[in-house]
Design an enzyme around this catalytic site. Structure first.
Site, PDB file in Angstrom:
ATOM      1  N   ARG B 310       0.827  -1.135   0.065  1.00 46.54           N
ATOM      2  CA  ARG B 310       0.032  -0.084   0.070  1.00 46.54           C
ATOM      3  C   ARG B 310       0.930   1.285   0.016  1.00 46.54           C
ATOM      4  NH1 ARG B 310      -5.270   1.834   0.532  1.00 46.54           N
ATOM      5  NH2 ARG B 310      -6.234  -0.143   0.326  1.00 46.54           N
ATOM      6  N   GLU B 719      -9.968   5.652   7.023  1.00 43.57           N
ATOM      7  CA  GLU B 719      -8.475   5.919   7.128  1.00 43.57           C
ATOM      8  C   GLU B 719      -8.076   7.116   6.407  1.00 43.57           C
ATOM      9  OE1 GLU B 719      -6.255   1.714   6.373  1.00 43.57           O
ATOM     10  OE2 GLU B 719      -8.052   1.731   5.302  1.00 43.57           O
TER      11      GLU B 719
END
Ligand code: FES
Ligand code: FES
Lengths: 166, 772
Positions: B310, B719
């Site tokens: 990520r 997030e």
């Protein structure tokens, strides 16, 4: 282990006579002996305030006191502040203004905020922040907690349902 | 009235404010027979266990059993990758538990643990990223994404710069520490109450340790007092210890870490180190970037590869970089096993690219926001510049600019730029800084298979409803959103919906509640289940009304046909009629995110269903003598699609921002030379408190932002807002720069007042040398 000690405390209006181990912390007495699990433990260093209760009308961190130190006192925990049907204004404020997320800090925050409003019914934003500095929240970012306390202050001053502006 | 999209309080708010909401450890008073567990912790960062003698513990009154490797009936491993022994014979980090003592009281367990005799042979330990890189101590695969032709990009560049940055980790500090309570249920099977974001994996680990098929183990999570990723895989070892204890002693066993243990034992956000070479034009356009990322994975692989992936996928943030090579490695060190933490590597990738852009801007003497703008992806009619480095087209690329422009104007950025400059010209010892940074964050699990969810909805004859799904509640408001989705989909009031605690015996094989996907996945599954039931009920109601089922409306607990709206039936009446006709009143729902594909080896494809966007403007003021600073004002505009629940979403944005601010400014993890974490409590590890809350904090959600193809047009929110806090780091750097005479300002992370102080010293010295 040390000998047990007899204590008498009034918790949320109910009198309890208990035999406790002298080093038993008040927070563990409340949670484990009396089953009042609304008072939480968030740290081991008296920083977070999740364990805040009222001892003879004053906010204290119940992890910093022994149960024996509360002998003869009257204690209010989050369970005794209001009820599900009739919330205390501070409880209502946290509910209305989304002053909570995971809710773990909430009982301690509410008890600390209620204590503040007892002492200072119309605190400024600055005073709210200062008074609650000893309570940590990892979720909300604090913004809505300030608003929740302002809501409660307004409500208690009779300005019913008036939401504090940002 | 639509239920979805309404600003309603948290589903359990009443219980929370009255202290009635239960967390795992609150169940303890219900089990007076419960045993308490305490770990025997190793005093070395790396050591071989030569001998472990449990017997002396039994001399402590109340000690019932000492759990060691020899007691494990199944596999001695608390993870799913085979590298996390529950009872290790080689200690891999300071404080690692080598055995657990069970006793009648917590105190007896603690005293018992002190008595267990363990002999260690200390081994050399690797404690820093530098050491790990130098010694080649890596774990997992090398990851790489490439785009274009680096050589060509550097040749075309007017400037080529190089740099490096170390980024500190972050302790989750969920207010509720890890907790599990295991017992044998009424049928003699293992039931584990666990504060876990991933009940299915916790079930898997417990079953693996006990050597049982998974159907013999049930895991339940009532709710968590915060998770933030820290309970995604790291809840499992404690659940396994509790379960093993219960299995062997036939008594309930409670494991609850105290704060010291929790911080010492559990993984954190990965510290990262990056070094890069960047080529750009004189206007500050990025032409080539070669960047290497090293994450500190700690002792086991955990989720580190996915976190690193990520990070690589977010090295672009909102910027088009024509020639790019990003390479990543996970370092193996003798520290806690670093793990998921809100953002999951994305924040680290994004801080690095923002660093690079500021370096370019400050080196060229251009305003950083201008350089940022010049490098944005887009325009949308240019496929090349609207495609990420891993090959995913950015379908709503114009949102980056839309949010940016809109926020710049609502935050009065240009005017405040001038004010800041004026203030700085007048104040030699105090300087203000202003910065705006964008966020583009990919939504979906990078690992495609995790993007699935199930639900089970039960309607009772009185019209009341139970909803089960695989997501867990940790404060993010998932249950509130699910309640709204179910109420909306069935056309009943919120009060008719009861959300059930998450249990593995209701929905099997669930994914972790993580990657911000909780409501996207579980919400869609719940919606499908509700719609199945509603379709069946519509047939029943249609017969009553004598109309077509498609013409039946369900809303707010009432049912009518569009032809005769005044003739209404109560929802419960229709349900009872359906029951009498033997119509099924419960249904399952299932959802898998469509259109995802990911070639793991080449790191190309479409790993994300969509992107969430946002931007933030932060203003700070810094004291030149001490490095102390305050955040004066923050403005945020964030894209959550059509908000399912605006109060919840605003709360997520505010909380996420503050957590990011903590990571980048005050939260400073320190390990000592022995590998012992020196910052093991809130007294030494500074968390954001009321004093860090900016006095002016304007947070808005982007209006008219429907995201097609996601439940009720919404977007994930957990997030992305964390990374809005990068604006604070950049504002601090802007203020520090004002003490000097120009050029790239290097600033450590976290940018503690001390770090800011040193940065000021450095620019002042630079100004003395070059300025006059
Ligand atoms: S538990 Fe008492 S202050 Fe943290
Ligand atoms: S709401 Fe989670 S800690 Fe405050």
């Amino acid at each position: 282990m040390a000998e047990k000690v007899q204590i008498k405390v009034v918790v949320n209006g109910v009198e309890h006579h208990s035999e406790v181990e002298p080093r038993l912390l008040l927070v563990h007495y409340l949670r484990e002996t009396l089953g009042l699990t609304g008072t939480h433990v968030g740290c081991d260093t008296s920083q977070c305030g999740a364990c805040t209760v009222h001892l003879d009308g004053q906010a204290v961190k119940s992890c910093t006191l022994f149960a024996v130190q509360a002998d003869g006192s009257s204690i209010t925990t989050i369970e005794g502040l209001g009820s599900v049907d009739s919330l205390h204004p501070v409880q209502e404020g946290f509910w209305e203004m989304h002053g909570l997320q995971c809710g773990f800090c909430t009982p301690g925050m509410i008890m600390a905020a209620a204590d503040l409003l007892n002492r200072n019914p119309q605190p400024s934003e600055e005073e709210i922040r200062h008074a609650l500095e000893g309570n940590l929240c990892r979720c909300t970012g604090y913004h809505n907690i300030v608003r929740a306390v302002q809501y409660a202050a307004n409500k208690m001053a009779g300005k019913v349902g008036v939401a504090a502006d940002d | 009235m639509k239920v979805v999209g309404q600003a309603i309080p948290h589903e359990s708010a009443r219980e929370h404010v009255t202290g009635r909401a239960l967390y795992t450890d609150d169940l303890l008073p219900r089990y007076p027979q419960a045993l308490h567990a305490w770990p025997v912790q190793a005093p070395h960062a790396h050591a071989r266990v030569l001998r472990l003698e449990p017997a002396p513990a039994h001399r402590v009154p109340g000690v019932v059993r000492v759990l060691t490797a020899a007691d494990v009936p199944g596999l001695n491993d608390a993870g799913i990758k085979g590298d996390e022994p529950l009872f290790p014979c080689e200690v891999m980090y300071h404080g690692q538990a080598v055995a657990w003592v069970l006793a009648e009281t917590e105190e007896a367990a603690r005293l018992g643990a002190e008595r267990v005799v363990v002999e260690y042979e200390p081994l050399p330990a690797i404690l820093t990223l530098e050491e790990a890189i130098a010694q080649g101590s890596f774990q997992g695969a090398t990851l790489q994404i490439r785009r274009g032709d680096l050589e060509q990009g550097f040749r075309a560049s007017a400037r080529v710069l190089s740099g490096a940055l170390y980024l500190g980790g972050q302790e989750h500090f969920y207010l509720e520490t890890q907790a599990s309570l295991a017992l044998l249920d009424e049928t003699g099977h293992i039931l584990v109450h666990s504060s876990t974001q991933h009940p299915s994996e916790t079930q898997e680990v417990v079953a693996q340790v006990l050597g049982l098929p998974r159907n013999q183990v049930t895991v339940q999570c009532i709710r968590m007092g915060g998770g933030f990723g820290g309970k995604e895989v790291q809840a499992s070892p404690y659940a396994a210890v509790a379960a093993l204890g219960a299995y062997l002693t036939r008594r309930p066993v409670r494991v609850r870490l105290n704060r010291w243990q929790d911080i010492a034992l559990t993984g954190k956000r990965h510290p990262f180190y990056a070094r890069w070479k960047v080529g750009c034009s004189e206007e500050g356009r990025l032409l080539a970037l070669q960047i290497e990322l090293f994450s500190d994975g700690g002792w086991s692989l955990d989720l580190s590869e996915a976190v690193l992936a990520r990070a690589l996928c977010h090295i672009d943030n909102a910027y088009f970089i024509p020639h790019l090579e990003v390479t990543g490695r996970v370092c193996k060190t003798h520290k806690t096993s670093q793990t998921a933490f809100r953002g999951f590597g994305g924040p680290q990738g994004m801080v690095f690219i923002e660093e690079v852009l500021t370096q370019v801007a400050q080196t060229l003497g251009l305003p950083p926001e201008v350089v940022r703008e010049r490098n944005f992806y887009g325009p949308s009619d240019s496929p090349e510049t609207s495609t990420t480095h891993y090959g995913q087209p950015i379908k709503d690329v114009e949102r980056i600019r839309l949010i940016w422009d809109e926020l710049k104007s609502s935050a009065e950025f240009e005017r405040r730029r001038r004010e800041v400059a004026l203030f700085n010209a007048q104040n030699p010892q105090r300087k203000r800084g202003l910065a705006i940074t964008p966020v583009k964050f990919g939504i979906s699990f990078n690992f495609t298979a995790y993007n699935q969810a199930g639900a089970l909805v039960l309607v009772y004859q009185d019209g009341s409803v139970q909803v089960n799904h695989g997501g867990t509640e940790m404060g993010q408001g998932l249950y509130t959103k699910i309640q709204q989705i179910a109420a909306e989909a069935l056309g009943v009031p919120l009060e008719a919906i009861r959300l059930m605690p998450t249990r593995t015996d209701k929905i099997p094989n669930t994914s972790a509640t993580a990657a911000s996907t909780g409501s996207d996945l579980n919400g869609a599954a719940v919606k499908e289940a509700c719609e199945k039931i509603k379709a069946r009920l519509a047939v029943v109601a249609a017969q009553r009304f004598g109309v077509n089922p498609a013409d039946v409306v369900f809303e707010d607990g009432q049912v009518w046909s569009i032809w005769k709206p005044e003739e209404r039936l109560a929802f419960a009446e229709v349900v009872r009629a359906a029951y009498a006709q033997r119509v099924q009143l419960f249904a399952d729902g299932f959802y898998r995110t469509p259109g995802l594909h990911w070639d793991k080896a080449r790191m190309r494809g479409k790993p994300f269903h969509y992107f969430a966007y946002g931007a933030a403007v932060s203003e700070v003021e810094v004291d030149g003598f001490t490095g102390q600073y305050t955040v004066r004002r923050v403005d945020i505009l964030h894209d959550v699609g059509d908000s399912l629940s605006p109060l919840i979403d605003l709360g997520q944005v505010e909380g996420g921002f503050m957590q990011g601010l903590g990571w980048l400014t005050v939260e400073d993890l320190r390990w000592d030379a022995e590998g012992r974490l020196a910052t093991r409590s809130a007294s030494t590890y500074k968390l954001p408190s009321f004093s860090e809350l900016p006095p002016v904090f304007n947070v808005r959600l982007l209006p008219r932002a429907t995201e097609t193809g996601v439940v009720y047009g919404s977007k994930a929110v957990g997030e992305p807002p964390l990374m809005l806090a990068i604006s604070v780091r950049e504002a601090l750097r802007d203020a520090v720069a004002a003490f000097g005479a120009g050029g790239y300002v290097e600033l450590a992370s976290p940018a503690t007042p001390e770090a800011v102080y040193w940065a000021i010293e450095k620019v002042r010295r630079g100004a003395l040398v070059f300025g006059d």
